[in-house]
Design a protein around this motif. Sequence first.
Motif, PDB file in Angstrom:
ATOM      1  N   ARG A   1     -10.572   0.653  -7.730  1.00 46.17           N
ATOM      2  CA  ARG A   1      -9.792   1.379  -6.733  1.00 46.17           C
ATOM      3  C   ARG A   1     -10.715   2.057  -5.730  1.00 46.17           C
ATOM      4  O   ARG A   1     -11.720   2.651  -6.089  1.00 46.17           O
ATOM      5  CB  ARG A   1      -8.918   2.422  -7.414  1.00 46.17           C
ATOM      6  CG  ARG A   1      -7.847   2.979  -6.520  1.00 46.17           C
ATOM      7  CD  ARG A   1      -6.746   3.653  -7.355  1.00 46.17           C
ATOM      8  NE  ARG A   1      -5.574   3.886  -6.550  1.00 46.17           N
ATOM      9  CZ  ARG A   1      -5.420   4.946  -5.758  1.00 46.17           C
ATOM     10  NH1 ARG A   1      -6.364   5.860  -5.697  1.00 46.17           N
ATOM     11  NH2 ARG A   1      -4.322   5.096  -5.043  1.00 46.17           N
TER      12      ARG A   1
ATOM     13  N   SER B   1      -8.475   7.060  -1.557  1.00 48.74           N
ATOM     14  CA  SER B   1      -7.378   6.992  -0.586  1.00 48.74           C
ATOM     15  C   SER B   1      -7.859   7.343   0.817  1.00 48.74           C
ATOM     16  O   SER B   1      -8.908   7.974   1.002  1.00 48.74           O
ATOM     17  CB  SER B   1      -6.264   7.948  -0.990  1.00 48.74           C
ATOM     18  OG  SER B   1      -6.687   9.286  -0.801  1.00 48.74           O
TER      19      SER B   1
ATOM     20  N   GLN C   1     -10.009  -4.761   5.360  1.00 49.26           N
ATOM     21  CA  GLN C   1      -8.996  -5.729   4.905  1.00 49.26           C
ATOM     22  C   GLN C   1      -9.110  -7.035   5.684  1.00 49.26           C
ATOM     23  O   GLN C   1      -9.029  -8.115   5.091  1.00 49.26           O
ATOM     24  CB  GLN C   1      -7.586  -5.163   5.111  1.00 49.26           C
ATOM     25  CG  GLN C   1      -7.029  -4.454   3.914  1.00 49.26           C
ATOM     26  CD  GLN C   1      -5.553  -4.144   4.107  1.00 49.26           C
ATOM     27  OE1 GLN C   1      -5.202  -3.280   4.881  1.00 49.26           O
ATOM     28  NE2 GLN C   1      -4.720  -4.858   3.394  1.00 49.26           N
TER      29      GLN C   1
ATOM     30  N   GLU D   1      -8.359  -1.060   7.714  1.00 46.25           N
ATOM     31  CA  GLU D   1      -7.828  -2.275   8.338  1.00 46.25           C
ATOM     32  C   GLU D   1      -8.959  -3.270   8.620  1.00 46.25           C
ATOM     33  O   GLU D   1      -8.810  -4.467   8.393  1.00 46.25           O
ATOM     34  CB  GLU D   1      -7.092  -1.924   9.631  1.00 46.25           C
ATOM     35  CG  GLU D   1      -5.770  -1.217   9.384  1.00 46.25           C
ATOM     36  CD  GLU D   1      -5.153  -0.619  10.645  1.00 46.25           C
ATOM     37  OE1 GLU D   1      -5.776  -0.702  11.742  1.00 46.25           O
ATOM     38  OE2 GLU D   1      -4.050  -0.056  10.519  1.00 46.25           O
TER      39      GLU D   1
ATOM     40  N   TYR E   1      -5.692   1.024  -2.271  1.00 46.66           N
ATOM     41  CA  TYR E   1      -6.634  -0.026  -1.887  1.00 46.66           C
ATOM     42  C   TYR E   1      -7.613  -0.303  -3.019  1.00 46.66           C
ATOM     43  O   TYR E   1      -8.020   0.598  -3.747  1.00 46.66           O
ATOM     44  CB  TYR E   1      -7.411   0.387  -0.630  1.00 46.66           C
ATOM     45  CG  TYR E   1      -6.553   0.385   0.601  1.00 46.66           C
ATOM     46  CD1 TYR E   1      -6.387  -0.761   1.358  1.00 46.66           C
ATOM     47  CD2 TYR E   1      -5.893   1.543   1.006  1.00 46.66           C
ATOM     48  CE1 TYR E   1      -5.595  -0.767   2.489  1.00 46.66           C
ATOM     49  CE2 TYR E   1      -5.090   1.551   2.140  1.00 46.66           C
ATOM     50  CZ  TYR E   1      -4.954   0.388   2.879  1.00 46.66           C
ATOM     51  OH  TYR E   1      -4.161   0.387   3.998  1.00 46.66           O
TER      52      TYR E   1
ATOM     53  N   ASN F   1      -4.819  -4.226  -0.304  1.00 49.99           N
ATOM     54  CA  ASN F   1      -3.847  -3.171  -0.563  1.00 49.99           C
ATOM     55  C   ASN F   1      -2.827  -3.642  -1.594  1.00 49.99           C
ATOM     56  O   ASN F   1      -2.244  -4.711  -1.441  1.00 49.99           O
ATOM     57  CB  ASN F   1      -3.140  -2.798   0.740  1.00 49.99           C
ATOM     58  CG  ASN F   1      -2.227  -1.599   0.603  1.00 49.99           C
ATOM     59  OD1 ASN F   1      -2.175  -0.958  -0.435  1.00 49.99           O
ATOM     60  ND2 ASN F   1      -1.506  -1.303   1.660  1.00 49.99           N
ATOM     61  N   ARG F   2      -2.649  -2.837  -2.629  1.00 52.44           N
ATOM     62  CA  ARG F   2      -1.545  -3.042  -3.570  1.00 52.44           C
ATOM     63  C   ARG F   2      -0.473  -2.047  -3.155  1.00 52.44           C
ATOM     64  O   ARG F   2      -0.639  -0.846  -3.367  1.00 52.44           O
ATOM     65  CB  ARG F   2      -1.973  -2.790  -5.007  1.00 52.44           C
ATOM     66  CG  ARG F   2      -2.841  -3.877  -5.553  1.00 52.44           C
ATOM     67  CD  ARG F   2      -3.019  -3.731  -7.054  1.00 52.44           C
ATOM     68  NE  ARG F   2      -3.944  -4.730  -7.517  1.00 52.44           N
ATOM     69  CZ  ARG F   2      -4.867  -4.550  -8.440  1.00 52.44           C
ATOM     70  NH1 ARG F   2      -4.992  -3.373  -9.026  1.00 52.44           N
ATOM     71  NH2 ARG F   2      -5.662  -5.512  -8.789  1.00 52.44           N
ATOM     72  N   ARG F   3       0.553  -2.553  -2.564  1.00 55.56           N
ATOM     73  CA  ARG F   3       1.597  -1.704  -1.984  1.00 55.56           C
ATOM     74  C   ARG F   3       2.063  -0.638  -2.980  1.00 55.56           C
ATOM     75  O   ARG F   3       2.419  -0.938  -4.104  1.00 55.56           O
ATOM     76  CB  ARG F   3       2.769  -2.566  -1.533  1.00 55.56           C
ATOM     77  CG  ARG F   3       3.720  -1.849  -0.638  1.00 55.56           C
ATOM     78  CD  ARG F   3       4.759  -2.798  -0.077  1.00 55.56           C
ATOM     79  NE  ARG F   3       5.449  -2.125   0.991  1.00 55.56           N
ATOM     80  CZ  ARG F   3       5.356  -2.451   2.256  1.00 55.56           C
ATOM     81  NH1 ARG F   3       4.604  -3.464   2.612  1.00 55.56           N
ATOM     82  NH2 ARG F   3       6.020  -1.786   3.168  1.00 55.56           N
ATOM     83  N   GLY F   4       2.020   0.599  -2.534  1.00 55.89           N
ATOM     84  CA  GLY F   4       2.468   1.709  -3.362  1.00 55.89           C
ATOM     85  C   GLY F   4       1.437   2.217  -4.354  1.00 55.89           C
ATOM     86  O   GLY F   4       1.649   3.235  -5.002  1.00 55.89           O
TER      87      GLY F   4
END
Length: 119
Positions: free
Chosen positions: A31, A34, A57, A54, A70, A64-67
């Motif tokens: 991970r 944030s 990425q 961005e 990163y 990104n794992r949504r919710g």
Amino acid sequence: MDFKKQKPIYLQIADSICERIMSGELPPDGRVPSVRDVAVDLCVNPNTVMRTFEYLQQNEIIFNRRGVGYFVEPKATERIIKLHRQSFIDDELPYFIQKMKMLGLTLKEVEEIITKENL
């Protein structure tokens, strides 16, 4: 972090994150801190950090794992090396070659220095 004027802040932050990945501090599938945490740690605007993320990425260094947040891409190290090699070739090598010519250094002399220094 001391920011330099010659390079955009978001790219300097990206370089810092890449160094942490290369050193193993941020392992593959690990991970990434944030956006908010990075912004607070570096005293920069969260939008700047978001731009950094961005960029990373787009270059497939993080995902990104949504919710959830990163994470470091499994092949991030190889991609970072590729990016840095290209950056070196495009940005630094022409200056180095120009400096060699200006100083009258030959490729053979530089090769001998590199060999002598075990680089």
